[in-house]
Design a protein around this motif. Structure first.
Motif, mmCIF file in Angstrom:
data_model
loop_
_atom_site.group_PDB
_atom_site.id
_atom_site.type_symbol
_atom_site.label_atom_id
_atom_site.label_comp_id
_atom_site.label_asym_id
_atom_site.label_seq_id
_atom_site.Cartn_x
_atom_site.Cartn_y
_atom_site.Cartn_z
ATOM 1 N N THR A 181 0.857 -1.189 0.000
ATOM 2 C CA THR A 181 0.000 0.000 0.000
ATOM 3 C C THR A 181 0.887 1.231 0.000
ATOM 4 O OG1 THR A 181 -1.715 -1.181 1.240
ATOM 5 C CG2 THR A 181 -1.836 1.222 1.206
ATOM 6 N N ILE A 182 0.653 2.114 -0.958
ATOM 7 C CA ILE A 182 1.469 3.324 -1.119
ATOM 8 C C ILE A 182 0.663 4.521 -0.648
ATOM 9 C CG2 ILE A 182 2.705 4.775 -2.774
ATOM 10 C CD1 ILE A 182 2.280 1.728 -4.342
ATOM 11 N N SER A 183 1.210 5.277 0.294
ATOM 12 C CA SER A 183 0.511 6.440 0.848
ATOM 13 C C SER A 183 0.728 7.676 -0.018
ATOM 14 C CB SER A 183 1.012 6.723 2.264
ATOM 15 O OG SER A 183 0.506 7.953 2.730
ATOM 16 N N LYS A 184 -0.379 8.298 -0.419
ATOM 17 C CA LYS A 184 -0.334 9.596 -1.104
ATOM 18 C C LYS A 184 -1.408 10.496 -0.497
ATOM 19 C CE LYS A 184 1.757 8.216 -5.484
ATOM 20 N NZ LYS A 184 1.671 8.278 -6.966
ATOM 21 N N ILE A 185 -1.354 10.627 0.828
ATOM 22 C CA ILE A 185 -2.355 11.425 1.532
ATOM 23 C C ILE A 185 -2.126 12.916 1.290
ATOM 24 C CG2 ILE A 185 -2.761 9.681 3.300
ATOM 25 C CD1 ILE A 185 -0.871 11.171 5.137
ATOM 26 N N GLN A 186 -3.156 13.694 1.509
ATOM 27 C CA GLN A 186 -3.120 15.134 1.245
ATOM 28 C C GLN A 186 -2.217 15.846 2.235
ATOM 29 O OE1 GLN A 186 -4.996 16.311 -1.326
ATOM 30 N NE2 GLN A 186 -4.408 18.446 -1.112
ATOM 31 N N PHE A 187 -1.344 16.755 1.737
ATOM 32 C CA PHE A 187 -0.467 17.519 2.616
ATOM 33 C C PHE A 187 -0.653 19.022 2.504
ATOM 34 C CE2 PHE A 187 2.085 13.557 2.654
ATOM 35 C CZ PHE A 187 2.230 13.421 4.027
ATOM 36 N N SER A 188 -1.453 19.467 1.536
ATOM 37 C CA SER A 188 -1.608 20.897 1.321
ATOM 38 C C SER A 188 -3.083 21.256 1.120
ATOM 39 C CB SER A 188 -0.802 21.341 0.094
ATOM 40 O OG SER A 188 -1.286 20.672 -1.071
ATOM 41 N N LEU A 189 -3.360 22.548 1.156
ATOM 42 C CA LEU A 189 -4.710 23.046 0.918
ATOM 43 C C LEU A 189 -4.898 23.257 -0.578
ATOM 44 C CD1 LEU A 189 -7.364 24.218 2.109
ATOM 45 C CD2 LEU A 189 -6.201 26.437 2.201
ATOM 46 N N GLN A 190 -5.899 22.625 -1.151
ATOM 47 C CA GLN A 190 -6.166 22.801 -2.576
ATOM 48 C C GLN A 190 -7.617 22.472 -2.899
ATOM 49 O OE1 GLN A 190 -3.381 19.498 -3.861
ATOM 50 N NE2 GLN A 190 -5.098 19.011 -5.213
ATOM 51 N N GLY A 201 -10.650 26.487 5.248
ATOM 52 C CA GLY A 201 -9.444 25.686 5.081
ATOM 53 C C GLY A 201 -8.205 26.389 5.591
ATOM 54 N N MET A 202 -8.110 27.690 5.332
ATOM 55 C CA MET A 202 -6.948 28.464 5.779
ATOM 56 C C MET A 202 -6.901 28.544 7.308
ATOM 57 S SD MET A 202 -7.033 31.485 2.909
ATOM 58 C CE MET A 202 -5.627 32.382 3.560
ATOM 59 N N ILE A 203 -8.065 28.747 7.931
ATOM 60 C CA ILE A 203 -8.122 28.805 9.400
ATOM 61 C C ILE A 203 -7.729 27.463 10.005
ATOM 62 C CG2 ILE A 203 -9.688 29.032 11.370
ATOM 63 C CD1 ILE A 203 -11.233 31.116 9.684
ATOM 64 N N ASN A 204 -8.248 26.384 9.429
ATOM 65 C CA ASN A 204 -7.924 25.048 9.938
ATOM 66 C C ASN A 204 -6.455 24.718 9.758
ATOM 67 O OD1 ASN A 204 -10.205 23.069 10.920
ATOM 68 N ND2 ASN A 204 -11.155 24.388 9.385
ATOM 69 N N MET A 205 -5.883 25.085 8.624
ATOM 70 C CA MET A 205 -4.462 24.839 8.389
ATOM 71 C C MET A 205 -3.604 25.614 9.387
ATOM 72 S SD MET A 205 -3.837 22.692 5.832
ATOM 73 C CE MET A 205 -2.242 23.145 5.169
ATOM 74 N N PHE A 206 -3.976 26.884 9.628
ATOM 75 C CA PHE A 206 -3.231 27.708 10.575
ATOM 76 C C PHE A 206 -3.318 27.110 11.984
ATOM 77 C CE2 PHE A 206 -3.240 31.138 13.743
ATOM 78 C CZ PHE A 206 -1.979 31.675 13.521
ATOM 79 N N THR A 207 -4.516 26.685 12.375
ATOM 80 C CA THR A 207 -4.711 26.078 13.703
ATOM 81 C C THR A 207 -3.902 24.794 13.849
ATOM 82 O OG1 THR A 207 -6.970 26.965 13.736
ATOM 83 C CG2 THR A 207 -6.445 25.233 15.330
ATOM 84 N N VAL A 225 -10.032 21.037 0.009
ATOM 85 C CA VAL A 225 -9.618 19.915 0.854
ATOM 86 C C VAL A 225 -8.218 20.185 1.411
ATOM 87 C CG1 VAL A 225 -11.014 18.233 -0.399
ATOM 88 C CG2 VAL A 225 -8.632 18.605 -1.090
ATOM 89 N N GLY A 226 -7.909 19.492 2.502
ATOM 90 C CA GLY A 226 -6.598 19.644 3.121
ATOM 91 C C GLY A 226 -6.207 18.383 3.858
ATOM 92 N N PRO A 227 -5.099 18.424 4.606
ATOM 93 C CA PRO A 227 -4.605 17.221 5.299
ATOM 94 C C PRO A 227 -5.455 16.868 6.509
ATOM 95 C CG PRO A 227 -3.204 19.105 5.780
ATOM 96 C CD PRO A 227 -4.184 19.577 4.756
ATOM 97 N N PHE A 228 -5.659 15.577 6.709
ATOM 98 C CA PHE A 228 -6.325 15.059 7.907
ATOM 99 C C PHE A 228 -5.251 14.489 8.812
ATOM 100 C CE2 PHE A 228 -9.172 11.514 9.750
ATOM 101 C CZ PHE A 228 -9.498 12.304 10.837
ATOM 102 N N ILE A 229 -5.235 14.940 10.066
ATOM 103 C CA ILE A 229 -4.152 14.592 10.988
ATOM 104 C C ILE A 229 -4.031 13.088 11.217
ATOM 105 C CG2 ILE A 229 -5.567 14.807 13.084
ATOM 106 C CD1 ILE A 229 -3.086 16.151 14.392
ATOM 107 N N MET A 230 -5.143 12.339 11.052
ATOM 108 C CA MET A 230 -5.126 10.899 11.304
ATOM 109 C C MET A 230 -5.019 10.069 10.018
ATOM 110 S SD MET A 230 -5.157 10.834 14.519
ATOM 111 C CE MET A 230 -5.293 9.074 14.772
ATOM 112 N N ALA A 231 -4.830 10.703 8.882
ATOM 113 C CA ALA A 231 -4.852 9.978 7.610
ATOM 114 C C ALA A 231 -3.778 8.892 7.516
ATOM 115 C CB ALA A 231 -4.702 10.961 6.448
ATOM 116 N N MET A 232 -2.597 9.140 8.085
ATOM 117 C CA MET A 232 -1.537 8.134 8.006
ATOM 118 C C MET A 232 -1.886 6.899 8.815
ATOM 119 S SD MET A 232 1.209 7.907 6.281
ATOM 120 C CE MET A 232 1.344 6.159 5.997
ATOM 121 N N VAL A 233 -2.625 7.109 9.914
ATOM 122 C CA VAL A 233 -3.081 5.963 10.713
ATOM 123 C C VAL A 233 -4.057 5.110 9.901
ATOM 124 C CG1 VAL A 233 -4.314 5.256 12.802
ATOM 125 C CG2 VAL A 233 -2.762 7.216 12.869
#
Length: 422
Positions: A311-320, A369-375, A329-337
């Motif tokens: 399984t190859i991980s290509k989870i989201q790392f940026s806001l787009q 998205g910007m507020i969530n990324m900053f937080t 959409v943006g990164p989910f803190i638990m996505a790697m889990v």
């Protein structure tokens, strides 16, 4: 996919965006620049200097196979079990919710079950609450056991067919229980998201569990059941059309309105504090291990090999902006889990020889998205500043055993939308 009607994502209104923007600009940002970043730099520099001056050698814990085998030979797990299920950690925030759910859904008559934990007074108090749901539960059995007391955990494992445990962080409180379940053929499941710990448990106790017949199942909570089941369903749907076809890529979009419990945050802090990546004695990632009991002889040898399904991980790392989902959409803190859980399932269930896993959290707007990324960045930086982390834990964040109110949980939701290609 489940469509939400009366519920909405956080920061869905102009007013909420305005208020959160003011807080970020006039409270969080000055605190970040004036206190968090300077203290983080000072503490990290001090940590570096200390590590250079005082060179401490980390001695990894070693579990020798011959010691485990010796314990296996002393095991007699053929005794009948008193219970079908024991819920361990029942007095915690999540454990209490699980107990209430079982009481409301099954009561006392569907199967034999008991609650367990380290505090007798807490268990008695919980039993009173459960009796208000179903009077038959006034005499519900309970067992007192501490997660560091091996004889007590052994009695738990010998008393039931299945143990459900909600007592985390599992890296701190869960290992001995896994060991006892593996030794005595007791089926086990937990709600962990601690991937390094799961790797360690597979590495240490997989062979023991295979020989005893115990099913040790991790990742059975919010992390990571919805995503794991979605991959299974997508694979089954694909194979309905062509039995020989396999998944090549899965993409998940998460719409979430929730708040973490104190136990979840405690697990996060524990897992990330001085984290050292677990090194397996297998020579490869334990999540890829597939094994079975040898039928060639009666020695109880376990045949082990590395799965060919990666399984190859290509989870989201940026806001787009997602053209596919038509949202920011943006990164989910638990996505790697979630990805690691799917990595384990893919190794066992053979969804794909090369499965690409993608996941992103959905925002209602660019501003949200910007507020969530900053937080998220501000919270991440606090991990490098012990004074900030201590201050947050003492004043803002829920403590272990605490969590969202019933009202907050009722207004919360999770919608996972999955796409797959084969």
């Amino acid at each position: 996919q489940t469509k939400m009607t009366s519920k909405s994502l956080p920061l869905s209104t102009t007013y909420s965006i305005f208020c959160h923007s003011l807080i970020c600009i006039f409270v969080v940002l000055p605190f970040l620049v004036g206190f968090v970043i300077p203290t983080a730099l000072i503490f990290q520099l001090w940590k570096l200097i200390v590590s250079k001056v005082v060179k401490t050698k980390r001695i990894p814990e070693v579990i020798h196979e011959d010691i485990i085998k010796e314990e296996e030979e002393q095991v007699n797990s053929t005794n009948p079990r008193r219970y079908d299920i024991i819920l361990f950690g029942a007095t915690g925030f999540t454990g209490k919710m699980a107990a209430i759910y079982i009481a409301k859904t099954y009561g006392r008559k569907s199967f034999k079950w008991a609650i367990a934990g380290r505090r007798q007074e807490g268990l008695l108090s919980l039993r009173k609450e459960l009796a208000a749901i179903d009077p038959d539960l006034a005499s519900l059995p309970f067992m007192v056991a501490d997660s560091n007391n091996e004889p007590q955990l052994r009695q738990l494992a010998l008393s039931t067919k299945v143990i459900i445990t909600t007592a985390g962080p599992y890296g701190k409180y869960g290992s001995l229980l896994v060991k006892q379940c593996a030794l005595y053929g007791t089926h086990y499941c937990d709600i962990t998201g601690e991937t390094d710990w799961v790797r360690e448990m597979i590495d240490k106790y997989n062979n023991t569990a295979v020989r005893s017949g115990a099913r040790i199942v991790h990742f059975c909570g919010h992390d990571c059941v919805p995503w794991d089941l979605c991959v299974l369903l997508l694979s089954l749907q694909l194979r309905k059309k062509n039995a020989e076809e396999f998944l090549t890529e899965v993409r998940f979009y998460d719409e979430i309105n929730s708040a973490p419990s104190g136990g979840t945050l405690d697990t996060v802090f524990f897992s990330l504090a001085d984290r050292v990546k677990y090194r397996s004695k297998l020579g490869f990632d334990p999540l890829l291990l597939v094994s079975e009991l040898s039928t060639a002889d009666s020695a109880g040898d376990v045949l082990m090999q590395r799965s060919d399904n990666k399984t190859i991980s290509k989870i989201q790392f940026s806001l787009q902006y997602s053209k596919e989902f038509k949202h920011w959409v943006g990164p989910f803190i638990m996505a790697m889990v979630m990805c690691n859980c799917v990595r384990r399932s893919n190794a066992l269930n053979k969804y794909s020889p090369n499965l690409v896993y993608k996941e992103a959290v959905v925002y209602p707007s660019l501003a949200a998205g910007m507020i969530n990324m900053f937080t998220m960045i501000a919270f991440g930086l606090s991990f490098f500043s012990p004074p900030t982390l201590w201050l947050l834990q003492k004043t803002v964040l829920p403590q272990p055993g605490q969590g969202p109110s019933e009202e907050d949980m009722d207004s919360g939701f999770l919608t996972v939308t999955g796409y797959a290609t084969g």
